[in-house]
Design a protein around this motif. Structure first.
Motif, PDB file in Angstrom:
ATOM      1  N   TYR A  22       0.843  -1.193   0.000  1.00 32.74           N
ATOM      2  CA  TYR A  22       0.000   0.000   0.000  1.00 32.74           C
ATOM      3  C   TYR A  22       0.880   1.247   0.000  1.00 32.74           C
ATOM      4  CZ  TYR A  22      -2.960   3.765   1.556  1.00 32.74           C
ATOM      5  OH  TYR A  22      -3.614   4.958   1.643  1.00 32.74           O
ATOM      6  N   ARG A  23       0.542   2.168  -0.877  1.00 33.78           N
ATOM      7  CA  ARG A  23       1.226   3.446  -0.938  1.00 33.78           C
ATOM      8  C   ARG A  23       0.204   4.570  -1.027  1.00 33.78           C
ATOM      9  NH1 ARG A  23       6.038   2.373  -5.395  1.00 33.78           N
ATOM     10  NH2 ARG A  23       7.153   0.756  -4.200  1.00 33.78           N
ATOM     11  N   GLU A  24       0.574   5.716  -0.449  1.00 35.34           N
ATOM     12  CA  GLU A  24      -0.313   6.890  -0.564  1.00 35.34           C
ATOM     13  C   GLU A  24      -0.337   7.333  -2.020  1.00 35.34           C
ATOM     14  OE1 GLU A  24      -0.930  11.265   1.512  1.00 35.34           O
ATOM     15  OE2 GLU A  24       0.445   9.811   2.369  1.00 35.34           O
ATOM     16  N   PRO A  25      -1.489   7.720  -2.524  1.00 39.00           N
ATOM     17  CA  PRO A  25      -1.583   8.111  -3.933  1.00 39.00           C
ATOM     18  C   PRO A  25      -0.622   9.235  -4.271  1.00 39.00           C
ATOM     19  CG  PRO A  25      -3.758   7.972  -2.922  1.00 39.00           C
ATOM     20  CD  PRO A  25      -2.779   7.819  -1.827  1.00 39.00           C
ATOM     21  N   THR A  26      -0.075   9.203  -5.462  1.00 34.01           N
ATOM     22  CA  THR A  26       0.833  10.253  -5.898  1.00 34.01           C
ATOM     23  C   THR A  26       0.075  11.469  -6.399  1.00 34.01           C
ATOM     24  OG1 THR A  26       0.917   9.275  -8.087  1.00 34.01           O
ATOM     25  CG2 THR A  26       2.621   8.618  -6.522  1.00 34.01           C
ATOM     26  N   ARG A  27      -1.174  11.305  -6.775  1.00 29.51           N
ATOM     27  CA  ARG A  27      -1.962  12.457  -7.185  1.00 29.51           C
ATOM     28  C   ARG A  27      -2.538  13.149  -5.955  1.00 29.51           C
ATOM     29  NH1 ARG A  27      -7.402  10.009  -8.696  1.00 29.51           N
ATOM     30  NH2 ARG A  27      -7.273   7.887  -7.916  1.00 29.51           N
ATOM     31  N   ARG A  28      -3.282  14.229  -6.133  1.00 32.86           N
ATOM     32  CA  ARG A  28      -3.819  14.998  -5.010  1.00 32.86           C
ATOM     33  C   ARG A  28      -4.721  14.137  -4.158  1.00 32.86           C
ATOM     34  NH1 ARG A  28      -3.714  20.368  -4.623  1.00 32.86           N
ATOM     35  NH2 ARG A  28      -5.590  20.251  -3.369  1.00 32.86           N
ATOM     36  N   THR A  29      -4.503  14.199  -2.844  1.00 33.84           N
ATOM     37  CA  THR A  29      -5.350  13.442  -1.932  1.00 33.84           C
ATOM     38  C   THR A  29      -6.750  14.034  -1.871  1.00 33.84           C
ATOM     39  OG1 THR A  29      -3.405  12.923  -0.635  1.00 33.84           O
ATOM     40  CG2 THR A  29      -5.511  12.587   0.429  1.00 33.84           C
ATOM     41  N   PHE A  30      -6.850  15.332  -2.016  1.00 31.51           N
ATOM     42  CA  PHE A  30      -8.133  15.998  -1.895  1.00 31.51           C
ATOM     43  C   PHE A  30      -8.526  16.612  -3.232  1.00 31.51           C
ATOM     44  CE2 PHE A  30      -6.280  15.907   2.264  1.00 31.51           C
ATOM     45  CZ  PHE A  30      -7.341  15.604   3.095  1.00 31.51           C
ATOM     46  N   GLU A  31      -9.769  16.422  -3.614  1.00 36.60           N
ATOM     47  CA  GLU A  31     -10.264  16.997  -4.859  1.00 36.60           C
ATOM     48  C   GLU A  31     -10.749  18.416  -4.631  1.00 36.60           C
ATOM     49  OE1 GLU A  31     -13.407  14.466  -5.980  1.00 36.60           O
ATOM     50  OE2 GLU A  31     -12.125  12.852  -6.701  1.00 36.60           O
ATOM     51  N   ARG A  32     -10.863  19.136  -5.709  1.00 37.13           N
ATOM     52  CA  ARG A  32     -11.464  20.467  -5.639  1.00 37.13           C
ATOM     53  C   ARG A  32     -12.907  20.396  -6.099  1.00 37.13           C
ATOM     54  NH1 ARG A  32      -8.622  24.429  -3.971  1.00 37.13           N
ATOM     55  NH2 ARG A  32      -6.356  24.458  -4.086  1.00 37.13           N
ATOM     56  N   THR A  33     -13.694  21.340  -5.599  1.00 34.48           N
ATOM     57  CA  THR A  33     -15.114  21.356  -5.886  1.00 34.48           C
ATOM     58  C   THR A  33     -15.382  21.917  -7.274  1.00 34.48           C
ATOM     59  OG1 THR A  33     -15.447  21.839  -3.565  1.00 34.48           O
ATOM     60  CG2 THR A  33     -17.337  22.159  -5.001  1.00 34.48           C
ATOM     61  N   PRO A 177       0.291  14.996  -0.699  1.00 36.65           N
ATOM     62  CA  PRO A 177       0.810  13.642  -0.433  1.00 36.65           C
ATOM     63  C   PRO A 177       2.272  13.686  -0.004  1.00 36.65           C
ATOM     64  CG  PRO A 177      -0.466  13.673  -2.462  1.00 36.65           C
ATOM     65  CD  PRO A 177      -0.333  15.093  -2.027  1.00 36.65           C
ATOM     66  N   LEU A 178       2.642  12.775   0.897  1.00 43.65           N
ATOM     67  CA  LEU A 178       3.982  12.769   1.453  1.00 43.65           C
ATOM     68  C   LEU A 178       5.059  12.375   0.454  1.00 43.65           C
ATOM     69  CD1 LEU A 178       3.270  11.205   4.956  1.00 43.65           C
ATOM     70  CD2 LEU A 178       3.767  13.587   4.436  1.00 43.65           C
ATOM     71  N   ASP A 179       4.677  11.712  -0.636  1.00 43.08           N
ATOM     72  CA  ASP A 179       5.683  11.296  -1.615  1.00 43.08           C
ATOM     73  C   ASP A 179       5.819  12.297  -2.759  1.00 43.08           C
ATOM     74  OD1 ASP A 179       3.258  10.886  -2.733  1.00 43.08           O
ATOM     75  OD2 ASP A 179       3.615   8.824  -3.386  1.00 43.08           O
ATOM     76  N   THR A 180       5.347  13.516  -2.533  1.00 45.37           N
ATOM     77  CA  THR A 180       5.434  14.522  -3.587  1.00 45.37           C
ATOM     78  C   THR A 180       6.860  15.038  -3.712  1.00 45.37           C
ATOM     79  OG1 THR A 180       4.387  16.524  -4.414  1.00 45.37           O
ATOM     80  CG2 THR A 180       4.969  16.489  -2.103  1.00 45.37           C
TER      81      THR A 180
END
Length: 619
Positions: A22-33, A177-180
């Protein structure tokens, strides 16, 4: 439908199939509205139009007069000097040939506050639905606590803009994300340091948001190389933002308003407020808890009575953000609100307008929780009722804005400037030599009238509120041509020595017990004139005639067309003028001029009628 937060769909780590890392996603964790930009623009437009419609065109209360004088003539404001705001004011002063200086500076405040509200919608969008945030922003920014700073010629609206930048940068660092890559961290880190640097050069209450950068450090603590580079960048940006502080060393030390002795290397002492006391959080005035009580008492009323409910729901439901963002925002809200307001030692007998200026930042820091409360209620309703809820919220906000506008409208506040014009018109007469003021607001008002309006610019003013400072007594001795510097407790002897030569014109009388020389004081407009000992005292009829002339030529009574309430300072000034007028009527009765006394009483009722008709701004 509103949702309190949105995360990208990821497989929770507890149900990942074996042998799959398991890895944290490389894209944005939070979406914009969707339509986020529309809500940002809508908030900015609504707030700016509301604020601009209420900006003043004459002098307003609190420290506005001081900042306007420094914008026009240079100088150094009271600690910590507010160099960023005074630099902006001096730039705006270049345009005062087309608009009044107070309108230009207050317009800048309106622009800052509207931009702060729009930035908050953008800042909180990763955590909360933009529509809910926009409604919460309008609810908070249209309260009198914020509105009266958004149309004031003071640095509080600029402070709100910097606070919004801090929130936006911090939330970005807490949700990335922490892997950014390090490159994506550069802009928020630079903005965070730069905003805190500008805040240090503007208003120190921005430091109450320190839990946010601390939370960012905690989140990235395991990435030491990233943290080291980010810390270096943030420190560099901080010092770059704080560079306006050094303009205090270059300021015009011969300007009309220069606080402190700048011949002794005062910069650090001035910036840290070491000898000022208002916000040192010491036990000088023993006013702990009073300001928190005033804020808490007005919060329900000023948030349309739904604020406390939304606040409780928001704090409870926002834990879904994760513990670190939740704790960081909650701690910043607590420090800027309950903790700061409870420890703030401004005395209870201070003008309400002085205290209420510090309510704007705590109100703005409630916005994340108000937004989550709105979002949570809307999400819990069926789709049909959710739309009804949003429509009802819009109608409620409209009524909220209408009510707040009456309390926050500075466009009709003319009493203060009319009072200043009246005093300086009297001071321009050849026989007047010395004006004496016993309050900060009178000091700044007279300086504004002399150096911005150009009225009686050479009349000396003795500011009793600064008499404790040896630097001011030395400056006063030079101004009055005295051979020796007065002692710290010698203001009475100074007034008596001056009064042997010329009348003293007391703008705001000292607190009781008053010096014996006040037995020779007679009212003239809003002043008390202390007649030199041995000089001929005016008769009661002469006193009535001269006061009638002043009232006819420069009346401070608001026009019958005014509908907005009086500010607390306007109320106090009208009471001061009314009390002086009553002294005139009393002298006529004592001299048995009963017909003139009756006419005097009848005319003086205009003061009471104006105060009763308009009422006073209540916080």
């Amino acid at each position: 439908m509103f949702v309190p937060y949105r995360r990208n769909a990821v497989i929770p780590p507890q149900i990942v199939m074996p042998n799959v890392e398991y890895r944290e996603p490389t894209r944005r964790t939070f979406e914009r509205t969707p339509n986020e930009n529309r809500w940002v623009l809508a908030c900015f437009t609504v707030l700016l139009l509301a604020y601009v419609s209420t900006i003043p065109h004459t002098l307003t209360d609190a420290d506005a007069g001081e900042f306007l004088v420094i914008a026009k003539t240079g100088g150094i404001a009271h600690p910590p000097g507010y160099p960023l705001f005074t630099l902006v004011g001096q730039a705006l002063a270049l345009g005062d040939r087309w608009l009044p200086l107070v309108t230009l500076v207050a317009g800048f405040s309106s622009l800052c506050a509207a931009a702060a509200g729009a930035l908050l919608v953008r800042a909180l969008a990763p955590l909360i639905d933009a529509r809910a945030t926009a409604l919460a922003v309008l609810l908070a920014f249209l309260t009198p606590e914020v509105w009266r700073q958004a149309n004031a010629a003071e640095p509080f609206a600029l402070n709100l803009l910097l606070a919004s930048v801090v929130l936006m940068a911090s939330i970005r660092l807490l949700t990335t994300p922490l892997d950014t890559s390090i490159r994506s961290l550069v802009p928020p880190t630079a903005f965070l340091g730069f905003a805190f640097g500008l805040g240090f050069a503007n208003h120190h209450t921005l430091a109450l948001l320190a839990p946010l950068p601390v939370a960012c450090l905690i989140r990235w603590r395991n990435h030491r190389a990233v943290v080291a580079r980010a810390m270096g960048l943030a420190v560099l940006a901080f010092f770059l933002g704080a560079t306006p502080l050094f303009t205090l060393l270059l300021a015009n030390k011969s300007a009309p308003l220069v606080y402190g002795d700048w011949d002794t290397g005062r910069l650090l002492r001035h910036v840290l407020r070491l000898d000022y006391g208002t916000l040192q959080l010491s036990a000088v005035h023993s006013a702990y808890g009073e300001n928190l009580w005033h804020f808490a008492r007005g919060f329900p009323k000023h948030t349309a009575f739904i604020g406390p409910i939304l606040l409780v729901i928001g704090v409870a439901r926002a834990r879904t953000w994760g513990m670190l963002p939740w704790v960081a925002l909650l701690a910043s809200t607590a420090f800027s609100g309950p903790v700061f307001l409870a420890l703030m030692n401004i005395p209870s007998n201070e003008e309400p307008v002085i205290v209420a200026r510090f309510f704007a930042l705590p109100m703005v820091m409630c916005i994340p929780w108000l937004a989550v409360g709105i979002s949570s209620i809307s999400a819990a309703l069926p789709r049909k009722f959710s739309r009804i809820f949003v429509l009802s919220a819009g109608v409620l906000l409209l009524g909220h804005a209408i009510v707040s506008r009456d309390v926050s409208n500075r466009a009709d506040e003319h009493v203060y400037e009319m009072h200043v014009r009246q005093v300086l018109a009297i001071a321009a007469r050849p026989t007047v030599q010395v004006l004496v003021s016993a309050s900060d607001l009178e000091d700044y008002g007279l300086a504004y009238g002399q150096h911005v309006l150009g009225l009686a610019p050479h009349a000396p003013v003795v500011m009793l509120g600064l008499f404790h400072g040896p630097w001011y007594r030395a400056r006063l001795a030079t101004q009055l041509g005295l051979s020796t510097k007065p002692s710290e407790t010698g203001f009475v002897s100074l007034l008596e020595s001056l009064n042997t030569r010329v009348p003293l014109f007391i703008v705001d009388a000292p607190e009781f017990p008053r010096p014996a020389l006040f037995a020779r004081a007679r009212p003239l407009g809003g002043l008390l004139v202390v007649i030199p000992e041995g000089a001929t005292m005016p008769t009661s009829l002469e006193l009535y005639t001269s006061n009638s002339d002043v009232l006819n030529e420069l009346s401070v009574i608001p026009s019958p067309d005014r509908r907005t309430p009086l500010s607390g300072w306007e109320q106090r000034l009208l009471q001061q003028h009314r009390d002086r007028w009553r002294e005139v009527c009393g002298s006529l009765r004592e001299a048995r001029h009963l017909a003139e006394a009756a006419a005097c009483v009848t005319r003086g009722q205009a003061f009471d009628e104006a105060m009763q008709r308009l009422g006073t701004t209540q916080w």
